[in-house]
Design a protein around this motif. Structure first.
Motif, PDB file in Angstrom:
ATOM      1  N   TYR A  32       3.714   5.612 -11.064  1.00 41.35           N
ATOM      2  CA  TYR A  32       2.363   5.042 -11.016  1.00 41.35           C
ATOM      3  C   TYR A  32       1.520   5.772  -9.965  1.00 41.35           C
ATOM      4  N   PHE A  33       2.076   5.929  -8.771  1.00 37.99           N
ATOM      5  CA  PHE A  33       1.322   6.568  -7.689  1.00 37.99           C
ATOM      6  C   PHE A  33       1.131   8.064  -7.919  1.00 37.99           C
ATOM      7  N   VAL A  34       2.121   8.729  -8.486  1.00 43.42           N
ATOM      8  CA  VAL A  34       1.974  10.154  -8.784  1.00 43.42           C
ATOM      9  C   VAL A  34       0.879  10.362  -9.826  1.00 43.42           C
ATOM     10  N   GLU A  35       0.915   9.564 -10.891  1.00 45.47           N
ATOM     11  CA  GLU A  35      -0.091   9.694 -11.957  1.00 45.47           C
ATOM     12  C   GLU A  35      -1.494   9.341 -11.471  1.00 45.47           C
ATOM     13  N   LYS A  36      -1.600   8.296 -10.691  1.00 50.25           N
ATOM     14  CA  LYS A  36      -2.915   7.809 -10.261  1.00 50.25           C
ATOM     15  C   LYS A  36      -3.485   8.612  -9.085  1.00 50.25           C
ATOM     16  N   TYR A  37      -2.623   9.035  -8.157  1.00 52.83           N
ATOM     17  CA  TYR A  37      -3.091   9.670  -6.921  1.00 52.83           C
ATOM     18  C   TYR A  37      -2.572  11.087  -6.714  1.00 52.83           C
ATOM     19  N   GLY A  43       3.879  12.313   0.675  1.00 49.97           N
ATOM     20  CA  GLY A  43       2.455  12.008   0.749  1.00 49.97           C
ATOM     21  C   GLY A  43       2.266  10.513   0.907  1.00 49.97           C
ATOM     22  N   ARG A  44       1.082  10.127   1.308  1.00 55.30           N
ATOM     23  CA  ARG A  44       0.811   8.700   1.459  1.00 55.30           C
ATOM     24  C   ARG A  44      -0.544   8.366   0.883  1.00 55.30           C
ATOM     25  N   VAL A  45      -0.669   7.122   0.466  1.00 54.05           N
ATOM     26  CA  VAL A  45      -1.902   6.626  -0.121  1.00 54.05           C
ATOM     27  C   VAL A  45      -2.282   5.359   0.620  1.00 54.05           C
ATOM     28  N   GLU A  46      -3.508   5.302   1.108  1.00 55.70           N
ATOM     29  CA  GLU A  46      -3.982   4.063   1.725  1.00 55.70           C
ATOM     30  C   GLU A  46      -4.454   3.132   0.610  1.00 55.70           C
ATOM     31  N   LEU A  47      -4.020   1.890   0.691  1.00 53.35           N
ATOM     32  CA  LEU A  47      -4.333   0.907  -0.339  1.00 53.35           C
ATOM     33  C   LEU A  47      -5.318  -0.123   0.196  1.00 53.35           C
ATOM     34  N   ASP A  48      -6.317  -0.439  -0.616  1.00 50.91           N
ATOM     35  CA  ASP A  48      -7.264  -1.484  -0.248  1.00 50.91           C
ATOM     36  C   ASP A  48      -6.982  -2.727  -1.090  1.00 50.91           C
ATOM     37  N   VAL A  49      -7.709  -3.787  -0.822  1.00 48.23           N
ATOM     38  CA  VAL A  49      -7.477  -5.058  -1.509  1.00 48.23           C
ATOM     39  C   VAL A  49      -7.632  -4.917  -3.019  1.00 48.23           C
ATOM     40  N   LYS A  50      -8.625  -4.172  -3.472  1.00 54.43           N
ATOM     41  CA  LYS A  50      -8.858  -4.004  -4.904  1.00 54.43           C
ATOM     42  C   LYS A  50      -7.667  -3.297  -5.562  1.00 54.43           C
ATOM     43  N   THR A  51      -7.158  -2.260  -4.938  1.00 59.25           N
ATOM     44  CA  THR A  51      -6.010  -1.525  -5.475  1.00 59.25           C
ATOM     45  C   THR A  51      -4.764  -2.403  -5.488  1.00 59.25           C
ATOM     46  N   ILE A  52      -4.551  -3.127  -4.404  1.00 55.72           N
ATOM     47  CA  ILE A  52      -3.401  -4.035  -4.310  1.00 55.72           C
ATOM     48  C   ILE A  52      -3.470  -5.080  -5.418  1.00 55.72           C
ATOM     49  N   GLU A  53      -4.634  -5.650  -5.629  1.00 60.63           N
ATOM     50  CA  GLU A  53      -4.816  -6.655  -6.681  1.00 60.63           C
ATOM     51  C   GLU A  53      -4.519  -6.058  -8.057  1.00 60.63           C
ATOM     52  N   GLY A  54      -4.983  -4.837  -8.302  1.00 60.40           N
ATOM     53  CA  GLY A  54      -4.730  -4.178  -9.584  1.00 60.40           C
ATOM     54  C   GLY A  54      -3.256  -3.927  -9.827  1.00 60.40           C
ATOM     55  N   ILE A  55      -2.545  -3.471  -8.803  1.00 59.68           N
ATOM     56  CA  ILE A  55      -1.109  -3.232  -8.942  1.00 59.68           C
ATOM     57  C   ILE A  55      -0.378  -4.557  -9.148  1.00 59.68           C
ATOM     58  N   TYR A  56      -0.773  -5.570  -8.404  1.00 56.57           N
ATOM     59  CA  TYR A  56      -0.159  -6.891  -8.576  1.00 56.57           C
ATOM     60  C   TYR A  56      -0.344  -7.386 -10.013  1.00 56.57           C
ATOM     61  N   GLN A  57      -1.540  -7.263 -10.553  1.00 57.29           N
ATOM     62  CA  GLN A  57      -1.799  -7.706 -11.922  1.00 57.29           C
ATOM     63  C   GLN A  57      -0.942  -6.926 -12.925  1.00 57.29           C
ATOM     64  N   LEU A  58      -0.832  -5.624 -12.719  1.00 54.68           N
ATOM     65  CA  LEU A  58      -0.008  -4.795 -13.585  1.00 54.68           C
ATOM     66  C   LEU A  58       1.456  -5.248 -13.560  1.00 54.68           C
ATOM     67  N   LEU A  59       1.980  -5.439 -12.360  1.00 54.97           N
ATOM     68  CA  LEU A  59       3.369  -5.888 -12.219  1.00 54.97           C
ATOM     69  C   LEU A  59       3.561  -7.274 -12.831  1.00 54.97           C
ATOM     70  N   ASN A  60       2.595  -8.133 -12.632  1.00 53.48           N
ATOM     71  CA  ASN A  60       2.681  -9.486 -13.183  1.00 53.48           C
ATOM     72  C   ASN A  60       2.639  -9.458 -14.711  1.00 53.48           C
ATOM     73  N   ASP A  61       1.828  -8.561 -15.273  1.00 51.44           N
ATOM     74  CA  ASP A  61       1.804  -8.399 -16.734  1.00 51.44           C
ATOM     75  C   ASP A  61       3.189  -8.015 -17.258  1.00 51.44           C
ATOM     76  N   ILE A  62       3.856  -7.142 -16.532  1.00 53.96           N
ATOM     77  CA  ILE A  62       5.208  -6.731 -16.934  1.00 53.96           C
ATOM     78  C   ILE A  62       6.180  -7.898 -16.799  1.00 53.96           C
ATOM     79  N   ARG A  63       6.033  -8.677 -15.743  1.00 52.35           N
ATOM     80  CA  ARG A  63       6.931  -9.827 -15.539  1.00 52.35           C
ATOM     81  C   ARG A  63       6.870 -10.798 -16.706  1.00 52.35           C
ATOM     82  N   TYR A  64       5.686 -11.001 -17.268  1.00 49.84           N
ATOM     83  CA  TYR A  64       5.520 -11.998 -18.325  1.00 49.84           C
ATOM     84  C   TYR A  64       5.500 -11.408 -19.726  1.00 49.84           C
ATOM     85  N   ASN A  65       5.534 -10.077 -19.804  1.00 49.94           N
ATOM     86  CA  ASN A  65       5.591  -9.367 -21.092  1.00 49.94           C
ATOM     87  C   ASN A  65       6.562  -8.200 -20.950  1.00 49.94           C
ATOM     88  N   ARG A  66       7.811  -8.505 -20.716  1.00 53.55           N
ATOM     89  CA  ARG A  66       8.809  -7.480 -20.391  1.00 53.55           C
ATOM     90  C   ARG A  66       8.926  -6.397 -21.453  1.00 53.55           C
TER      91      ARG A  66
END
Length: 120
Positions: A32-37, A43-66
């Motif tokens: 995910y990080f290689v493709e996006k950044y 290397g390192r990527v600084e994450l802001d609230v919007k990015t964190i929320e987006g990743i959380y939503q993505l992971l949560n989508d996978i949790r409920y739609n495996r």
């Protein structure tokens, strides 16, 4: 040897680093990080609230739609990157990361900077 990934906090005032979370061979998150950044090894990527929320939503989508895991966050090949199956191990990583990113939304970003980095 292998893929090690970290989320960490850096105190803006003191520059002190605190490990927030650690993942071993969760290659889909690395992908995910290689493709996006396009981050290089260590290397390192600084994450802001919007990015964190987006990743959380993505992971949560996978949790409920495996069954959508291979589309939403596919495994990512690399040297010593672990399993490429969408099995219990993959979903345990997703569950852990979803919890970590959920809680990261509440970090005091006036005090801390939040980063993702990896090493292999």
């Amino acid at each position: 040897m292998g893929l090690d990934m970290y989320l960490y906090l850096e105190d803006k005032e003191t520059s002190e680093i605190t490990e927030y979370s650690y993942y071993r061979k969760f290659n889909a998150l690395q992908g995910y990080f290689v493709e996006k950044y396009n981050i290089p090894n260590c290397g390192r990527v600084e994450l802001d609230v919007k990015t964190i929320e987006g990743i959380y939503q993505l992971l949560n989508d996978i949790r409920y739609n495996r069954e959508k895991a291979s589309v939403l966050m596919p495994t990512f090949p690399g040297p010593f990157f672990g399993s490429y199956e969408y099995d219990r191990i993959y979903h345990n990583y997703v569950d852990q990361a979803a919890s970590d990113f959920y809680h990261a939304r509440f970090i005091d970003f006036n005090k801390y900077r939040f980063f993702y980095t990896s090493n292999w």
